[in-house]
Design an enzyme around this catalytic site. Structure first.
Site, PDB file in Angstrom:
ATOM      1  N   TYR A 218      -6.014   3.129   1.148  1.00  0.00           N
ATOM      2  CA  TYR A 218      -5.757   3.800  -0.127  1.00  0.00           C
ATOM      3  C   TYR A 218      -6.262   2.920  -1.269  1.00  0.00           C
ATOM      4  O   TYR A 218      -6.842   1.842  -1.021  1.00  0.00           O
ATOM      5  CB  TYR A 218      -4.271   4.164  -0.236  1.00  0.00           C
ATOM      6  CG  TYR A 218      -3.866   5.071   0.914  1.00  0.00           C
ATOM      7  CD1 TYR A 218      -4.467   6.324   1.060  1.00  0.00           C
ATOM      8  CD2 TYR A 218      -2.968   4.663   1.898  1.00  0.00           C
ATOM      9  CE1 TYR A 218      -4.155   7.153   2.143  1.00  0.00           C
ATOM     10  CE2 TYR A 218      -2.648   5.478   2.974  1.00  0.00           C
ATOM     11  CZ  TYR A 218      -3.251   6.720   3.093  1.00  0.00           C
ATOM     12  OH  TYR A 218      -2.962   7.529   4.158  1.00  0.00           O
TER      13      TYR A 218
ATOM     14  N   HIS B  87      -3.875   0.571   4.412  1.00  0.00           N
ATOM     15  CA  HIS B  87      -4.368   1.825   4.992  1.00  0.00           C
ATOM     16  C   HIS B  87      -5.491   2.530   4.237  1.00  0.00           C
ATOM     17  O   HIS B  87      -5.600   3.755   4.291  1.00  0.00           O
ATOM     18  CB  HIS B  87      -3.188   2.793   5.199  1.00  0.00           C
ATOM     19  CG  HIS B  87      -2.188   2.263   6.167  1.00  0.00           C
ATOM     20  ND1 HIS B  87      -0.932   2.792   6.325  1.00  0.00           N
ATOM     21  CD2 HIS B  87      -2.257   1.220   7.037  1.00  0.00           C
ATOM     22  CE1 HIS B  87      -0.276   2.096   7.242  1.00  0.00           C
ATOM     23  NE2 HIS B  87      -1.051   1.130   7.679  1.00  0.00           N
TER      24      HIS B  87
ATOM     25  N   GLY C 139       9.041   2.843  12.147  1.00  0.00           N
ATOM     26  CA  GLY C 139       8.657   4.155  11.654  1.00  0.00           C
ATOM     27  C   GLY C 139       9.109   5.246  12.602  1.00  0.00           C
ATOM     28  O   GLY C 139      10.129   5.909  12.400  1.00  0.00           O
ATOM     29  N   ARG C 140       8.356   5.407  13.695  1.00  0.00           N
ATOM     30  CA  ARG C 140       8.634   6.516  14.622  1.00  0.00           C
ATOM     31  C   ARG C 140      10.067   6.492  15.131  1.00  0.00           C
ATOM     32  O   ARG C 140      10.685   7.549  15.271  1.00  0.00           O
ATOM     33  CB  ARG C 140       7.635   6.474  15.775  1.00  0.00           C
ATOM     34  CG  ARG C 140       6.257   6.970  15.373  1.00  0.00           C
ATOM     35  CD  ARG C 140       5.192   6.607  16.369  1.00  0.00           C
ATOM     36  NE  ARG C 140       4.903   5.182  16.326  1.00  0.00           N
ATOM     37  CZ  ARG C 140       3.886   4.597  16.958  1.00  0.00           C
ATOM     38  NH1 ARG C 140       3.062   5.327  17.676  1.00  0.00           N
ATOM     39  NH2 ARG C 140       3.683   3.303  16.867  1.00  0.00           N
TER      40      ARG C 140
ATOM     41  N   ARG D  69       2.979  -3.907   0.600  1.00  0.00           N
ATOM     42  CA  ARG D  69       2.595  -3.699   2.007  1.00  0.00           C
ATOM     43  C   ARG D  69       1.090  -3.884   2.180  1.00  0.00           C
ATOM     44  O   ARG D  69       0.302  -3.341   1.381  1.00  0.00           O
ATOM     45  CB  ARG D  69       2.982  -2.293   2.458  1.00  0.00           C
ATOM     46  CG  ARG D  69       2.900  -2.120   3.970  1.00  0.00           C
ATOM     47  CD  ARG D  69       3.282  -0.731   4.416  1.00  0.00           C
ATOM     48  NE  ARG D  69       3.901  -0.756   5.740  1.00  0.00           N
ATOM     49  CZ  ARG D  69       3.893   0.251   6.594  1.00  0.00           C
ATOM     50  NH1 ARG D  69       3.332   1.399   6.271  1.00  0.00           N
ATOM     51  NH2 ARG D  69       4.490   0.159   7.768  1.00  0.00           N
TER      52      ARG D  69
ATOM     53  N   GLN E  95       7.984   3.677  -1.777  1.00  0.00           N
ATOM     54  CA  GLN E  95       6.620   3.174  -1.700  1.00  0.00           C
ATOM     55  C   GLN E  95       5.754   3.957  -2.683  1.00  0.00           C
ATOM     56  O   GLN E  95       5.699   5.191  -2.627  1.00  0.00           O
ATOM     57  CB  GLN E  95       6.052   3.327  -0.285  1.00  0.00           C
ATOM     58  CG  GLN E  95       4.712   2.628  -0.146  1.00  0.00           C
ATOM     59  CD  GLN E  95       4.013   2.903   1.157  1.00  0.00           C
ATOM     60  OE1 GLN E  95       3.829   4.071   1.536  1.00  0.00           O
ATOM     61  NE2 GLN E  95       3.597   1.869   1.857  1.00  0.00           N
TER      62      GLN E  95
ATOM     63  N   HIS F 162       1.928   0.208  -2.194  1.00  0.00           N
ATOM     64  CA  HIS F 162       1.149   0.505  -0.989  1.00  0.00           C
ATOM     65  C   HIS F 162      -0.232  -0.141  -1.125  1.00  0.00           C
ATOM     66  O   HIS F 162      -1.133   0.412  -1.743  1.00  0.00           O
ATOM     67  CB  HIS F 162       1.028   2.016  -0.815  1.00  0.00           C
ATOM     68  CG  HIS F 162       0.637   2.448   0.574  1.00  0.00           C
ATOM     69  ND1 HIS F 162      -0.059   1.637   1.445  1.00  0.00           N
ATOM     70  CD2 HIS F 162       0.848   3.618   1.248  1.00  0.00           C
ATOM     71  CE1 HIS F 162      -0.261   2.287   2.583  1.00  0.00           C
ATOM     72  NE2 HIS F 162       0.289   3.482   2.485  1.00  0.00           N
TER      73      HIS F 162
END
Ligand code: 8OZ
Length: 382
Positions: free
Chosen positions: A189, A187, A325-326, A236, A107, A184
Protein backbone atom coordinates in the site's frame (compact mmCIF):
# COMPACT_ATOMS: atom_id res chain seq x y z
CA UNK A 1 20.23 -1.84 21.38
CA UNK A 2 20.87 -5.54 21.85
CA UNK A 3 18.05 -7.41 23.51
CA UNK A 4 19.34 -9.50 26.40
CA UNK A 5 17.81 -12.97 26.74
CA UNK A 6 14.62 -12.65 28.76
CA UNK A 7 13.67 -14.80 31.69
CA UNK A 8 9.96 -15.04 31.08
CA UNK A 9 7.69 -17.87 32.14
CA UNK A 10 5.77 -20.12 29.76
CA UNK A 11 2.65 -18.17 30.86
CA UNK A 12 4.06 -14.77 29.86
CA UNK A 13 1.94 -14.77 26.66
CA UNK A 14 -1.14 -14.66 28.87
CA UNK A 15 0.07 -12.02 31.30
CA UNK A 16 -0.34 -8.22 31.26
CA UNK A 17 2.09 -5.92 29.51
CA UNK A 18 2.40 -2.16 29.04
CA UNK A 19 2.60 -1.09 25.38
CA UNK A 20 3.35 2.62 25.41
CA UNK A 21 0.28 4.29 26.91
CA UNK A 22 -1.76 1.08 26.63
CA UNK A 23 -2.11 -1.35 29.53
CA UNK A 24 -2.81 -4.70 27.89
CA UNK A 25 -4.31 -7.67 29.74
CA UNK A 26 -2.14 -10.11 27.79
CA UNK A 27 0.34 -10.26 24.88
CA UNK A 28 -2.14 -11.74 22.39
CA UNK A 29 -3.17 -9.29 19.67
CA UNK A 30 -5.96 -9.49 17.11
CA UNK A 31 -4.28 -8.60 13.81
CA UNK A 32 -5.99 -6.10 11.48
CA UNK A 33 -8.33 -8.04 9.19
CA UNK A 34 -10.13 -6.67 6.15
CA UNK A 35 -13.77 -7.82 6.26
CA UNK A 36 -15.47 -5.41 3.78
CA UNK A 37 -18.67 -4.94 5.74
CA UNK A 38 -18.80 -1.15 6.17
CA UNK A 39 -22.15 0.44 5.40
CA UNK A 40 -23.08 3.55 3.37
CA UNK A 41 -20.56 6.35 3.84
CA UNK A 42 -17.99 3.63 4.68
CA UNK A 43 -19.26 3.71 8.25
CA UNK A 44 -18.83 0.61 10.43
CA UNK A 45 -22.21 -0.71 11.56
CA UNK A 46 -23.69 -2.56 14.56
CA UNK A 47 -22.39 -5.94 13.36
CA UNK A 48 -18.83 -4.59 13.49
CA UNK A 49 -19.41 -3.52 17.10
CA UNK A 50 -20.63 -7.01 17.94
CA UNK A 51 -17.73 -8.69 16.09
CA UNK A 52 -15.04 -6.68 17.84
CA UNK A 53 -16.75 -6.86 21.26
CA UNK A 54 -16.82 -10.66 20.93
CA UNK A 55 -13.01 -10.51 20.63
CA UNK A 56 -12.43 -8.03 23.48
CA UNK A 57 -10.40 -10.51 25.55
CA UNK A 58 -7.46 -9.94 23.17
CA UNK A 59 -4.76 -7.91 24.89
CA UNK A 60 -5.18 -5.53 21.96
CA UNK A 61 -7.53 -5.51 18.98
CA UNK A 62 -6.15 -3.78 15.90
CA UNK A 63 -9.25 -2.94 13.89
CA UNK A 64 -9.22 -3.52 10.15
CA UNK A 65 -7.37 -1.30 7.67
CA UNK A 66 -9.32 1.97 7.53
CA UNK A 67 -8.99 4.79 5.00
CA UNK A 68 -7.46 8.14 5.90
CA UNK A 69 -9.26 9.86 2.99
CA UNK A 70 -11.60 9.13 0.09
CA UNK A 71 -8.56 8.82 -2.20
CA UNK A 72 -7.12 6.15 0.11
CA UNK A 73 -9.81 3.57 -0.72
CA UNK A 74 -8.85 0.52 -2.76
CA UNK A 75 -11.46 -2.09 -1.90
CA UNK A 76 -15.20 -2.34 -1.67
CA UNK A 77 -16.74 -1.84 1.79
CA UNK A 78 -13.61 -0.97 3.78
CA UNK A 79 -14.32 1.67 6.42
CA UNK A 80 -12.98 5.19 6.71
CA UNK A 81 -11.96 7.35 9.64
CA UNK A 82 -12.06 10.86 8.21
CA UNK A 83 -15.75 11.99 8.30
CA UNK A 84 -17.92 12.87 11.30
CA UNK A 85 -20.28 10.05 10.38
CA UNK A 86 -17.44 7.52 10.36
CA UNK A 87 -16.22 8.76 13.75
CA UNK A 88 -19.74 8.28 15.16
CA UNK A 89 -19.87 4.76 13.72
CA UNK A 90 -16.50 3.84 15.21
CA UNK A 91 -17.64 5.20 18.61
CA UNK A 92 -20.19 2.40 18.82
CA UNK A 93 -17.38 -0.10 18.15
CA UNK A 94 -14.88 1.30 20.67
CA UNK A 95 -17.60 1.65 23.35
CA UNK A 96 -18.65 -1.98 22.86
CA UNK A 97 -15.05 -3.18 23.20
CA UNK A 98 -14.34 -0.99 26.21
CA UNK A 99 -17.56 -2.14 27.90
CA UNK A 100 -16.06 -5.64 27.83
CA UNK A 101 -12.74 -4.44 29.22
CA UNK A 102 -10.83 -4.59 25.91
CA UNK A 103 -8.38 -2.28 24.18
CA UNK A 104 -8.72 -1.34 20.52
CA UNK A 105 -6.49 0.49 18.05
CA UNK A 106 -7.27 1.09 14.39
CA UNK A 107 -5.02 0.43 11.43
CA UNK A 108 -4.93 3.45 9.12
CA UNK A 109 -4.07 3.03 5.46
CA UNK A 110 -3.84 4.69 2.12
CA UNK A 111 -4.05 1.87 -0.43
CA UNK A 112 -2.09 3.89 -2.99
CA UNK A 113 -1.74 2.10 -6.32
CA UNK A 114 -3.65 -0.95 -5.02
CA UNK A 115 -6.93 0.68 -5.99
CA UNK A 116 -9.32 1.16 -8.87
CA UNK A 117 -10.79 4.15 -10.65
CA UNK A 118 -14.26 3.10 -9.47
CA UNK A 119 -13.29 4.03 -5.89
CA UNK A 120 -11.81 7.40 -6.80
CA UNK A 121 -13.60 10.74 -7.08
CA UNK A 122 -14.63 11.38 -10.70
CA UNK A 123 -13.13 7.99 -11.65
CA UNK A 124 -9.63 9.44 -11.47
CA UNK A 125 -6.52 7.27 -11.47
CA UNK A 126 -5.38 6.07 -8.06
CA UNK A 127 -2.07 7.47 -6.83
CA UNK A 128 1.30 5.89 -6.12
CA UNK A 129 4.94 6.84 -5.88
CA UNK A 130 5.33 6.16 -9.62
CA UNK A 131 3.08 5.37 -12.56
CA UNK A 132 3.64 1.62 -12.32
CA UNK A 133 0.63 -0.66 -12.25
CA UNK A 134 0.51 -3.28 -9.49
CA UNK A 135 0.16 -6.86 -10.60
CA UNK A 136 -2.72 -7.59 -8.25
CA UNK A 137 -6.49 -7.48 -8.08
CA UNK A 138 -9.22 -5.81 -6.09
CA UNK A 139 -12.93 -6.45 -5.78
CA UNK A 140 -15.37 -4.04 -7.35
CA UNK A 141 -19.10 -4.49 -6.61
CA UNK A 142 -20.90 -5.69 -9.72
CA UNK A 143 -17.62 -6.58 -11.48
CA UNK A 144 -16.03 -9.13 -9.13
CA UNK A 145 -12.23 -9.39 -8.92
CA UNK A 146 -10.59 -6.98 -11.35
CA UNK A 147 -7.05 -5.80 -12.03
CA UNK A 148 -6.16 -2.68 -10.08
CA UNK A 149 -5.99 0.49 -12.19
CA UNK A 150 -2.94 2.20 -13.65
CA UNK A 151 -1.89 4.78 -11.04
CA UNK A 152 -0.48 8.24 -11.57
CA UNK A 153 2.62 9.37 -9.68
CA UNK A 154 1.90 11.74 -6.83
CA UNK A 155 3.30 15.22 -7.44
CA UNK A 156 5.88 16.44 -4.95
CA UNK A 157 3.51 19.21 -3.83
CA UNK A 158 0.81 16.63 -2.98
CA UNK A 159 2.90 14.76 -0.40
CA UNK A 160 2.26 17.18 2.50
CA UNK A 161 -1.45 16.51 1.86
CA UNK A 162 -0.91 12.78 2.29
CA UNK A 163 0.88 13.41 5.60
CA UNK A 164 -1.97 15.70 6.65
CA UNK A 165 -4.58 13.04 5.77
CA UNK A 166 -2.86 10.54 8.08
CA UNK A 167 -2.57 13.17 10.83
CA UNK A 168 -6.25 14.12 10.50
CA UNK A 169 -7.37 10.48 10.55
CA UNK A 170 -5.33 9.92 13.73
CA UNK A 171 -7.18 12.79 15.41
CA UNK A 172 -10.48 11.31 14.20
CA UNK A 173 -9.46 7.90 15.58
CA UNK A 174 -8.84 9.30 19.05
CA UNK A 175 -12.16 11.21 18.86
CA UNK A 176 -13.80 7.90 17.97
CA UNK A 177 -12.48 6.39 21.19
CA UNK A 178 -9.65 4.26 19.85
CA UNK A 179 -6.86 3.60 22.34
CA UNK A 180 -4.26 3.85 19.62
CA UNK A 181 -3.45 3.84 15.92
CA UNK A 182 -1.37 1.51 13.77
CA UNK A 183 0.03 2.94 10.54
CA UNK A 184 -0.17 0.43 7.69
CA UNK A 185 3.35 0.44 6.30
CA UNK A 186 3.05 -3.03 4.77
CA UNK A 187 1.70 -5.07 1.84
CA UNK A 188 2.38 -2.75 -1.06
CA UNK A 189 0.00 0.00 0.00
CA UNK A 190 1.07 3.62 -0.33
CA UNK A 191 3.63 3.88 2.48
CA UNK A 192 5.21 0.51 1.61
CA UNK A 193 5.19 1.32 -2.11
CA UNK A 194 7.25 4.45 -1.40
CA UNK A 195 9.78 2.35 0.54
CA UNK A 196 10.56 -0.08 -2.28
CA UNK A 197 12.81 0.36 -5.27
CA UNK A 198 10.54 -1.98 -7.25
CA UNK A 199 7.60 0.41 -6.95
CA UNK A 200 9.24 3.78 -6.30
CA UNK A 201 11.14 5.14 -9.32
CA UNK A 202 11.02 8.77 -8.22
CA UNK A 203 13.96 11.07 -8.76
CA UNK A 204 13.00 13.67 -6.15
CA UNK A 205 13.62 13.72 -2.37
CA UNK A 206 11.19 10.79 -1.93
CA UNK A 207 12.89 8.35 -4.33
CA UNK A 208 16.29 6.87 -5.08
CA UNK A 209 18.27 6.28 -1.90
CA UNK A 210 16.95 4.25 1.02
CA UNK A 211 16.87 7.50 3.02
CA UNK A 212 14.69 9.17 0.41
CA UNK A 213 12.32 6.22 0.00
CA UNK A 214 11.80 6.02 3.78
CA UNK A 215 11.06 9.75 3.99
CA UNK A 216 7.27 9.59 3.54
CA UNK A 217 6.74 6.84 6.14
CA UNK A 218 8.92 8.70 8.63
CA UNK A 219 7.19 12.04 7.94
CA UNK A 220 3.77 10.43 8.40
CA UNK A 221 4.94 8.77 11.62
CA UNK A 222 6.34 12.07 12.89
CA UNK A 223 3.08 13.92 12.17
CA UNK A 224 0.91 11.23 13.74
CA UNK A 225 3.15 10.95 16.81
CA UNK A 226 2.96 14.72 17.25
CA UNK A 227 -0.86 14.59 16.90
CA UNK A 228 -1.75 11.73 19.26
CA UNK A 229 1.48 10.81 21.05
CA UNK A 230 3.97 8.16 19.99
CA UNK A 231 2.90 6.14 23.02
CA UNK A 232 -0.43 5.50 21.25
CA UNK A 233 1.10 4.78 17.86
CA UNK A 234 2.38 1.59 16.24
CA UNK A 235 3.62 0.82 12.72
CA UNK A 236 3.27 -2.38 10.69
CA UNK A 237 5.88 -3.50 8.17
CA UNK A 238 6.24 -6.62 6.00
CA UNK A 239 9.92 -6.68 4.96
CA UNK A 240 9.88 -9.61 2.51
CA UNK A 241 6.19 -10.05 1.70
CA UNK A 242 5.15 -9.74 -1.92
CA UNK A 243 1.54 -8.92 -0.94
CA UNK A 244 0.23 -6.08 -3.08
CA UNK A 245 3.01 -6.74 -5.63
CA UNK A 246 5.58 -5.30 -3.22
CA UNK A 247 9.22 -5.89 -4.14
CA UNK A 248 12.62 -4.48 -3.34
CA UNK A 249 16.15 -5.43 -4.41
CA UNK A 250 17.65 -5.06 -0.91
CA UNK A 251 15.03 -5.45 1.80
CA UNK A 252 17.56 -5.97 4.60
CA UNK A 253 19.37 -2.67 4.05
CA UNK A 254 16.04 -0.90 3.52
CA UNK A 255 14.41 -2.16 6.69
CA UNK A 256 17.53 -1.76 8.81
CA UNK A 257 17.25 1.94 7.97
CA UNK A 258 13.46 2.10 8.34
CA UNK A 259 13.54 0.51 11.79
CA UNK A 260 16.36 2.78 12.95
CA UNK A 261 14.29 5.74 11.82
CA UNK A 262 11.10 4.49 13.49
CA UNK A 263 13.00 3.83 16.71
CA UNK A 264 13.58 7.53 17.25
CA UNK A 265 9.88 8.22 17.90
CA UNK A 266 9.32 6.03 20.98
CA UNK A 267 6.39 4.11 19.45
CA UNK A 268 4.08 1.83 21.45
CA UNK A 269 5.19 -1.08 19.25
CA UNK A 270 6.49 -2.21 15.89
CA UNK A 271 4.44 -4.90 14.13
CA UNK A 272 6.42 -7.18 11.81
CA UNK A 273 4.89 -9.62 9.32
CA UNK A 274 7.52 -12.35 9.05
CA UNK A 275 7.84 -13.97 5.61
CA UNK A 276 5.14 -14.09 2.96
CA UNK A 277 1.83 -12.82 4.29
CA UNK A 278 -0.41 -15.82 4.91
CA UNK A 279 2.27 -18.07 3.37
CA UNK A 280 5.82 -19.34 3.81
CA UNK A 281 7.59 -17.82 6.79
CA UNK A 282 10.98 -18.63 5.21
CA UNK A 283 10.38 -17.51 1.62
CA UNK A 284 13.73 -15.73 1.55
CA UNK A 285 16.47 -15.43 4.16
CA UNK A 286 16.00 -12.32 6.27
CA UNK A 287 17.61 -11.31 9.55
CA UNK A 288 14.71 -10.13 11.72
CA UNK A 289 16.99 -10.09 14.78
CA UNK A 290 19.01 -7.36 13.06
CA UNK A 291 15.84 -5.26 12.92
CA UNK A 292 14.96 -5.99 16.49
CA UNK A 293 18.42 -4.91 17.61
CA UNK A 294 17.64 -1.50 16.14
CA UNK A 295 14.39 -1.02 18.06
CA UNK A 296 13.98 -0.31 21.77
CA UNK A 297 10.18 -0.64 21.98
CA UNK A 298 7.82 -3.59 22.01
CA UNK A 299 8.20 -6.06 19.14
CA UNK A 300 5.03 -7.61 17.73
CA UNK A 301 5.31 -10.59 15.39
CA UNK A 302 2.75 -12.00 12.97
CA UNK A 303 2.19 -14.65 10.32
CA UNK A 304 1.13 -18.21 10.87
CA UNK A 305 1.83 -18.40 14.60
CA UNK A 306 0.25 -21.25 16.51
CA UNK A 307 -0.02 -21.61 20.28
CA UNK A 308 3.38 -23.17 20.88
CA UNK A 309 5.19 -20.79 18.52
CA UNK A 310 3.62 -17.85 20.30
CA UNK A 311 4.44 -19.15 23.79
CA UNK A 312 8.04 -19.81 22.70
CA UNK A 313 8.46 -16.44 20.97
CA UNK A 314 7.34 -14.51 24.06
CA UNK A 315 9.06 -16.75 26.61
CA UNK A 316 12.40 -16.53 24.79
CA UNK A 317 12.08 -12.76 24.45
CA UNK A 318 12.25 -12.98 20.64
CA UNK A 319 8.94 -11.11 20.65
CA UNK A 320 6.90 -9.09 23.14
CA UNK A 321 3.51 -9.45 21.46
CA UNK A 322 2.08 -11.94 18.95
CA UNK A 323 -0.76 -11.08 16.58
CA UNK A 324 -3.14 -13.65 15.12
CA UNK A 325 -5.36 -13.10 12.10
CA UNK A 326 -7.14 -16.21 10.87
CA UNK A 327 -7.33 -17.72 14.36
CA UNK A 328 -9.16 -14.62 15.60
CA UNK A 329 -11.65 -14.74 12.72
CA UNK A 330 -12.68 -18.24 13.80
CA UNK A 331 -12.29 -17.95 17.57
CA UNK A 332 -13.80 -14.94 19.33
CA UNK A 333 -12.44 -16.32 22.63
CA UNK A 334 -9.00 -17.15 21.22
CA UNK A 335 -7.21 -16.01 24.40
CA UNK A 336 -9.21 -18.43 26.52
CA UNK A 337 -8.69 -21.26 24.07
CA UNK A 338 -4.94 -20.72 23.82
CA UNK A 339 -4.67 -20.32 27.57
CA UNK A 340 -6.36 -23.67 28.19
CA UNK A 341 -5.03 -25.38 25.08
CA UNK A 342 -8.63 -25.93 24.02
CA UNK A 343 -9.63 -26.97 20.49
CA UNK A 344 -9.98 -24.20 17.91
CA UNK A 345 -12.93 -23.64 15.59
CA UNK A 346 -12.22 -24.31 11.91
CA UNK A 347 -12.41 -21.32 9.56
CA UNK A 348 -15.55 -21.05 7.47
CA UNK A 349 -15.23 -20.69 3.70
CA UNK A 350 -13.28 -17.87 2.09
CA UNK A 351 -16.55 -16.50 0.69
CA UNK A 352 -17.33 -15.31 4.24
CA UNK A 353 -14.04 -13.43 4.72
CA UNK A 354 -14.62 -10.37 2.55
CA UNK A 355 -18.11 -8.89 2.59
CA UNK A 356 -21.45 -10.33 3.61
CA UNK A 357 -23.26 -10.24 6.92
CA UNK A 358 -23.19 -12.08 10.22
CA UNK A 359 -22.34 -15.48 8.73
CA UNK A 360 -18.64 -16.14 9.16
CA UNK A 361 -18.33 -12.85 11.05
CA UNK A 362 -20.26 -12.85 14.32
CA UNK A 363 -21.53 -16.44 14.35
CA UNK A 364 -18.35 -18.31 15.35
CA UNK A 365 -19.10 -19.93 18.73
CA UNK A 366 -17.24 -19.27 21.95
CA UNK A 367 -16.55 -22.12 24.33
CA UNK A 368 -19.51 -22.96 26.54
CA UNK A 369 -19.28 -20.94 29.76
CA UNK A 370 -19.16 -24.05 31.95
CA UNK A 371 -15.90 -25.01 30.25
CA UNK A 372 -14.43 -21.56 30.75
CA UNK A 373 -14.88 -22.08 34.49
CA UNK A 374 -12.25 -24.87 34.47
CA UNK A 375 -9.09 -24.38 36.44
CA UNK A 376 -6.24 -22.44 34.76
CA UNK A 377 -3.95 -24.52 32.60
CA UNK A 378 -6.36 -27.43 32.35
CA UNK A 379 -6.62 -28.72 28.80
CA UNK A 380 -10.08 -29.33 27.44
CA UNK A 381 -10.37 -32.71 25.73
CA UNK A 382 -11.21 -32.53 22.02
C1 8OZ B 1 -6.81 -8.96 2.33
C2 8OZ B 1 -7.73 -8.40 1.46
C3 8OZ B 1 -7.76 -7.04 1.32
C4 8OZ B 1 -6.91 -6.23 2.04
C5 8OZ B 1 -3.66 -6.23 3.84
C6 8OZ B 1 -5.56 -4.88 4.37
O1 8OZ B 1 -3.15 -7.05 3.09
C7 8OZ B 1 -5.10 -5.93 3.72
C8 8OZ B 1 -6.00 -6.79 2.92
C9 8OZ B 1 -5.95 -8.16 3.06
O2 8OZ B 1 -2.99 -5.62 4.68
Amino acid sequence: MTHAPQTRSARALFEPVQAGALSLANRIVMAPLTRNRAGPGLVPGPLAAEYYAQRASAGLIIAEATQVSAQAQGYDGTPGCYTGEQVEGWKTVTRAVHAKGGKIAVQLWHTGRVSHTSFQNDSQAPVGPSAIRANTKTFVAGQGFVDVSMPRALELHELPGIVEDFRHACICAIKAGFDGVELHGAHGYLLDAFLRDGTNHRTDAYGGSVENRARLLLEVTQACAAAIGAQRLGVRISPVSTAGDSHDSQPQALFNHVVEGLNSFGLAYLHVVEGETGGARDRIAFDYAALRDRFDGLWMVNNGFDRQMAIDAVMSGRADLVSFGRLFIANPDLVERLSRNAPLNPLMGQETFYGGGAHGYTDYPALPQSRIAMSPGEAIPA
